[in-house]
Design a protein around this motif. Structure first.
Motif, mmCIF file in Angstrom:
data_model
loop_
_atom_site.group_PDB
_atom_site.id
_atom_site.type_symbol
_atom_site.label_atom_id
_atom_site.label_comp_id
_atom_site.label_asym_id
_atom_site.label_seq_id
_atom_site.Cartn_x
_atom_site.Cartn_y
_atom_site.Cartn_z
ATOM 1 N N GLN A 84 62.632 91.307 42.048
ATOM 2 C CA GLN A 84 63.342 90.474 43.018
ATOM 3 C C GLN A 84 62.966 88.998 42.932
ATOM 4 O O GLN A 84 63.848 88.129 42.937
ATOM 5 C CB GLN A 84 63.081 90.987 44.446
ATOM 6 C CG GLN A 84 63.866 90.225 45.500
ATOM 7 C CD GLN A 84 63.758 90.863 46.884
ATOM 8 O OE1 GLN A 84 63.095 91.894 47.046
ATOM 9 N NE2 GLN A 84 64.384 90.260 47.871
ATOM 10 N N LYS A 85 61.677 88.703 42.829
ATOM 11 C CA LYS A 85 61.229 87.309 42.800
ATOM 12 C C LYS A 85 61.810 86.567 41.613
ATOM 13 O O LYS A 85 62.348 85.460 41.746
ATOM 14 C CB LYS A 85 59.705 87.250 42.762
ATOM 15 C CG LYS A 85 59.143 85.840 42.801
ATOM 16 C CD LYS A 85 57.614 85.851 42.811
ATOM 17 C CE LYS A 85 57.056 84.427 42.835
ATOM 18 N NZ LYS A 85 55.561 84.441 42.820
ATOM 19 N N PHE A 86 61.744 87.181 40.446
ATOM 20 C CA PHE A 86 62.249 86.538 39.235
ATOM 21 C C PHE A 86 63.771 86.416 39.289
ATOM 22 O O PHE A 86 64.331 85.368 38.956
ATOM 23 C CB PHE A 86 61.834 87.346 38.005
ATOM 24 C CG PHE A 86 62.159 86.674 36.701
ATOM 25 C CD1 PHE A 86 61.223 85.883 36.065
ATOM 26 C CD2 PHE A 86 63.416 86.825 36.115
ATOM 27 C CE1 PHE A 86 61.514 85.255 34.853
ATOM 28 C CE2 PHE A 86 63.728 86.199 34.915
ATOM 29 C CZ PHE A 86 62.777 85.410 34.275
ATOM 30 N N THR A 87 64.456 87.472 39.701
ATOM 31 C CA THR A 87 65.922 87.470 39.732
ATOM 32 C C THR A 87 66.456 86.433 40.713
ATOM 33 O O THR A 87 67.383 85.676 40.405
ATOM 34 C CB THR A 87 66.449 88.864 40.106
ATOM 35 O OG1 THR A 87 65.925 89.832 39.193
ATOM 36 C CG2 THR A 87 67.968 88.903 40.051
ATOM 37 N N GLU A 88 65.875 86.376 41.897
ATOM 38 C CA GLU A 88 66.350 85.434 42.916
ATOM 39 C C GLU A 88 66.038 83.983 42.555
ATOM 40 O O GLU A 88 66.691 83.060 43.054
ATOM 41 C CB GLU A 88 65.766 85.797 44.272
ATOM 42 C CG GLU A 88 66.349 87.112 44.815
ATOM 43 C CD GLU A 88 65.903 87.433 46.223
ATOM 44 O OE1 GLU A 88 64.906 86.827 46.680
ATOM 45 O OE2 GLU A 88 66.547 88.290 46.863
ATOM 46 N N LYS A 89 65.065 83.792 41.681
ATOM 47 C CA LYS A 89 64.754 82.439 41.214
ATOM 48 C C LYS A 89 65.970 81.823 40.519
ATOM 49 O O LYS A 89 66.215 80.622 40.618
ATOM 50 C CB LYS A 89 63.563 82.492 40.252
ATOM 51 C CG LYS A 89 63.199 81.150 39.641
ATOM 52 C CD LYS A 89 62.020 81.294 38.676
ATOM 53 C CE LYS A 89 61.666 79.967 38.015
ATOM 54 N NZ LYS A 89 60.519 80.109 37.071
ATOM 55 N N TYR A 90 66.749 82.673 39.831
ATOM 56 C CA TYR A 90 67.905 82.183 39.087
ATOM 57 C C TYR A 90 69.244 82.551 39.726
ATOM 58 O O TYR A 90 70.291 82.056 39.303
ATOM 59 C CB TYR A 90 67.856 82.716 37.652
ATOM 60 C CG TYR A 90 66.656 82.209 36.889
ATOM 61 C CD1 TYR A 90 66.584 80.890 36.465
ATOM 62 C CD2 TYR A 90 65.568 83.036 36.630
ATOM 63 C CE1 TYR A 90 65.477 80.407 35.781
ATOM 64 C CE2 TYR A 90 64.449 82.570 35.947
ATOM 65 C CZ TYR A 90 64.410 81.262 35.531
ATOM 66 O OH TYR A 90 63.302 80.790 34.864
ATOM 67 N N GLY A 91 69.225 83.435 40.713
ATOM 68 C CA GLY A 91 70.447 83.772 41.420
ATOM 69 C C GLY A 91 71.533 84.289 40.495
ATOM 70 O O GLY A 91 71.294 85.171 39.667
ATOM 71 N N ASN A 92 72.732 83.713 40.600
ATOM 72 C CA ASN A 92 73.851 84.145 39.758
ATOM 73 C C ASN A 92 73.664 83.810 38.290
ATOM 74 O O ASN A 92 74.423 84.287 37.438
ATOM 75 C CB ASN A 92 75.160 83.515 40.255
ATOM 76 C CG ASN A 92 75.612 84.111 41.566
ATOM 77 O OD1 ASN A 92 75.314 85.259 41.875
ATOM 78 N ND2 ASN A 92 76.327 83.322 42.363
ATOM 79 N N LYS A 93 72.662 83.008 37.989
ATOM 80 C CA LYS A 93 72.386 82.633 36.599
ATOM 81 C C LYS A 93 71.455 83.633 35.920
ATOM 82 O O LYS A 93 71.193 83.509 34.715
ATOM 83 C CB LYS A 93 71.755 81.230 36.537
ATOM 84 C CG LYS A 93 72.651 80.115 37.064
ATOM 85 C CD LYS A 93 73.885 79.937 36.198
ATOM 86 C CE LYS A 93 74.730 78.765 36.674
ATOM 87 N NZ LYS A 93 75.963 78.597 35.855
ATOM 88 N N TYR A 94 70.964 84.608 36.678
ATOM 89 C CA TYR A 94 70.078 85.602 36.068
ATOM 90 C C TYR A 94 70.817 86.327 34.935
ATOM 91 O O TYR A 94 71.982 86.707 35.074
ATOM 92 C CB TYR A 94 69.606 86.632 37.096
ATOM 93 C CG TYR A 94 68.737 87.705 36.453
ATOM 94 C CD1 TYR A 94 67.399 87.469 36.202
ATOM 95 C CD2 TYR A 94 69.287 88.914 36.034
ATOM 96 C CE1 TYR A 94 66.615 88.421 35.564
ATOM 97 C CE2 TYR A 94 68.515 89.868 35.392
ATOM 98 C CZ TYR A 94 67.183 89.615 35.155
ATOM 99 O OH TYR A 94 66.416 90.549 34.510
ATOM 100 N N GLY A 95 70.135 86.504 33.824
ATOM 101 C CA GLY A 95 70.726 87.221 32.697
ATOM 102 C C GLY A 95 71.687 86.408 31.863
ATOM 103 O O GLY A 95 72.361 86.950 30.994
ATOM 104 N N THR A 96 71.740 85.077 32.092
ATOM 105 C CA THR A 96 72.663 84.232 31.328
ATOM 106 C C THR A 96 71.997 83.600 30.111
ATOM 107 O O THR A 96 72.657 82.920 29.323
ATOM 108 C CB THR A 96 73.251 83.116 32.215
ATOM 109 O OG1 THR A 96 72.174 82.339 32.760
ATOM 110 C CG2 THR A 96 74.073 83.709 33.354
ATOM 111 N N SER A 97 70.708 83.801 29.959
ATOM 112 C CA SER A 97 69.973 83.376 28.759
ATOM 113 C C SER A 97 68.698 84.196 28.696
ATOM 114 O O SER A 97 68.307 84.840 29.680
ATOM 115 C CB SER A 97 69.639 81.879 28.815
ATOM 116 O OG SER A 97 68.656 81.628 29.806
ATOM 117 N N SER A 98 68.025 84.164 27.552
ATOM 118 C CA SER A 98 66.788 84.937 27.441
ATOM 119 C C SER A 98 65.704 84.391 28.369
ATOM 120 O O SER A 98 64.891 85.154 28.896
ATOM 121 C CB SER A 98 66.296 84.940 25.988
ATOM 122 O OG SER A 98 66.150 83.624 25.487
#
Length: 542
Positions: free
Chosen positions: A190-204
């Motif tokens: 959760q902490k890592f994913t929410e750091k990037y929000g909708n941008k999560y998984g858009t780059s390595s």
């Protein structure tokens, strides 16, 4: 329903290859592990977000770097992963309680916990996420209502009973749920994913892994990316190759040239390439794998001509499916004998394949084709008619459409077939609008159960583009999905459904696809299975 991911272009699953050994064969074991495998993919990754990935290439990449409660072994069997064992559900098959291993970590060193699964699944069903993959979790309690905005996200039937204790509650018994857990459901930090929000998984850089490999050198649009061994992976000792580099190669001829020059150790081939490999010097390198994927034709049941069952029967009998796979496809694909792929399911009592029990429900018979065409002519009051066959513009699909066109016009005198080839996205859009007579499509399933294919002719399924609606068939589908039958009784009901949809030609199956790969003798542990491509964690240099 997973439209983009499931609809494939006819070439098959992503063409993967292991490549380019830079070290000599007498290298030490350590240097062998450091040899980079250069891998080819048929297209670029769209996203590394497991909640959003709805195309085959992205799913294949995620399978290399992520791990769920279960995974699959080299032979495709479901085995424990983050969960310590394969659990037996309670509460009539509706409740799964997992104990998680304590040594599973994310690639930043943080431990994987039950909360990571709860967060990921709640995020997936949250309408704000706009996931196209909510079908992966539809069987979990309240998932559908949450996605529809009728219930709060926190009411989802997934709970952390402790740091390493996780519980799922389903709406009903789901015989194939273990496959969901092995190939579709992943945790997120959760902490890592929410750091990037909708941008999560858009780059390595904006992706966190918990699997055998970590995604590297991918900026979200690049045609190349790397898998690097995850130093925090709990079973890292079993991962024999430390580095994999992926490059997009869109033509099979290019991929085979790389293989022929020993630049590529594993690659996918199709059509005449397969036929040549079967008899040529590459015979020993050829691996052909049946896929859990079926090519079929939906009919528009809202139009007077194409809702005529006798016309549809006539067309089905006019198609020599054996000739199609042997003389047109030539890639190891097999003629469809039911709406369910061979290898998908076995008789729980006898162990026989589903299609052995159904028999060939779609035989070739020009005599019967002509007889049913006469019946259709009488009921329609037409001696001649013109049909438009919609297909996507991939070369394989065009070839299949031309075969169907020729077979119909040869065996059903008076029928003219016009082929309309468009990009896949346009085809799906046209089908969704109901603006077609008949079409060709391919459906791929992530789990082994006939219902995912039988559903293609159910009016309750959004993929029933032709709107075939038969009360008897719907009754069978309802019974199959209710989760109240024994394994044997459910199997028998699915047999009845397969035979009924063949009798009424709700949709018309053509063939089961296969993937053909060339595998160098220098590489071991490369196994392609019914459900997925090879997982590199099992690969090794010989």
């Amino acid at each position: 329903m997973q439209t983009t991911k499931k609809w494939v272009t006819g070439v098959g699953l992503v063409a993967l290859g292991l490549v380019l050994a830079s070290c000599s064969s007498n290298s030490s074991q350590s240097s062998q592990k450091d040899k980079t495998l250069h891998v080819t993919a048929s297209q670029a990754i769209a996203t590394a977000d497991p909640n959003k990935a709805d195309d085959i290439v992205s799913q294949a990449a995620i399978a290399q770097v992520m791990e769920g409660l279960y995974t699959t072994n080299a032979n495709g069997k479901v085995v424990p992963a983050i969960a310590t064992k394969i659990v037996k559900p309670t509460n009539g098959g509706k409740t799964y309680t997992f104990t998680l291993r304590h040594n599973a970590k994310w690639s930043n060193g943080v431990k994987v916990t039950a909360a990571d699964f709860v967060y990921s699944l709640q995020r997936q069903v949250d309408p704000a996420t706009k996931s196209q993959e909510v079908g992966h979790v539809a069987e979990i309690e309240n998932a559908t209502a949450i996605t529809a905005g009728k219930k709060a996200v926190k009411t989802l039937g997934v709970k952390a009973l402790g740091k390493y204790k996780l519980q799922f509650t389903l709406t009903q018994k789901v015989p194939y749920f273990n496959y969901r857990l092995a190939t579709e459901i992943y945790p997120l930090n959760q902490k890592f994913t929410e750091k990037y929000g909708n941008k999560y998984g858009t780059s390595s850089a904006k992706t966190l892994s918990n699997g055998p490999y970590v995604l590297k050198a991918w900026d979200g649009t690049s045609d190349t990316w790397n898998y690097t061994k995850n130093k925090y992976y709990y079973d890292k000792k079993s991962v024999h190759i430390n580095h994999v580099k992926v490059s997009t190669v869109k033509t099979n001829s290019t991929a085979q040239n790389l293989f022929d020059s020993d630049a590529v150790q594993v690659t996918q081939i199709t059509g005449t390439q397969v036929a040549e490999a079967k008899t040529g010097s590459l015979k020993k390198n050829l691996q052909i794998t049946k896929l859990n994927q079926l090519y079929f034709m939906p009919w528009n049941s809202k139009r007077t001509i194409t809702k005529n069952a006798d016309l549809r029967r006539a067309v089905s009998y006019a198609l020599n499916r054996e000739s199609l796979v042997k003389n047109v496809l030539k890639d190891g694909s097999v003629a469809a004998t039911s709406l369910v792929p061979t290898g998908n399911t076995k008789n729980p009592t006898t162990g026989k394949d589903f299609n052995t029990d159904t028999g060939n429900l779609y035989p070739y018979s020009p005599t019967k084709a002509k007889a049913y065409w006469k019946k259709a002519q009488a009921s329609l009051g037409k001696k001649k008619l013109t049909l438009q066959l919609l297909t996507n513009d991939n070369d394989v699909n065009k070839s299949v459409a031309e075969f169907v066109q020729a077979a119909i016009e040869k065996n059903l005198k008076g029928v003219t077939v016009n082929v309309k080839s468009v990009p896949l996205t346009n085809e799906i859009s046209t089908l969704s609008k109901g603006d077609f007579d008949l079409a060709t499509l391919s459906w791929s399933s992530d789990f082994q159960d006939p219902v995912d294919f039988l559903n293609k002719a159910s009016i309750t399924n959004s993929v029933d583009f032709g709107k075939f609606d038969d009360s008897q068939y719907e009754g069978l589908i309802k019974t199959i999905t209710a989760g109240t039958q024994s394994k044997t009784a459910r199997y028998q009901t699915m047999q009845k459904a397969a035979k009924l949809v063949a009798e009424k030609q709700g949709v018309t199956p053509l063939y089961q696809t296969a993937s053909a790969h060339l595998v160098s003798s220098k590489v071991g542990g490369v196994h392609f299975t019914l459900l997925r491509d090879a997982l590199y964690r099992y690969a090794y240099w010989k």
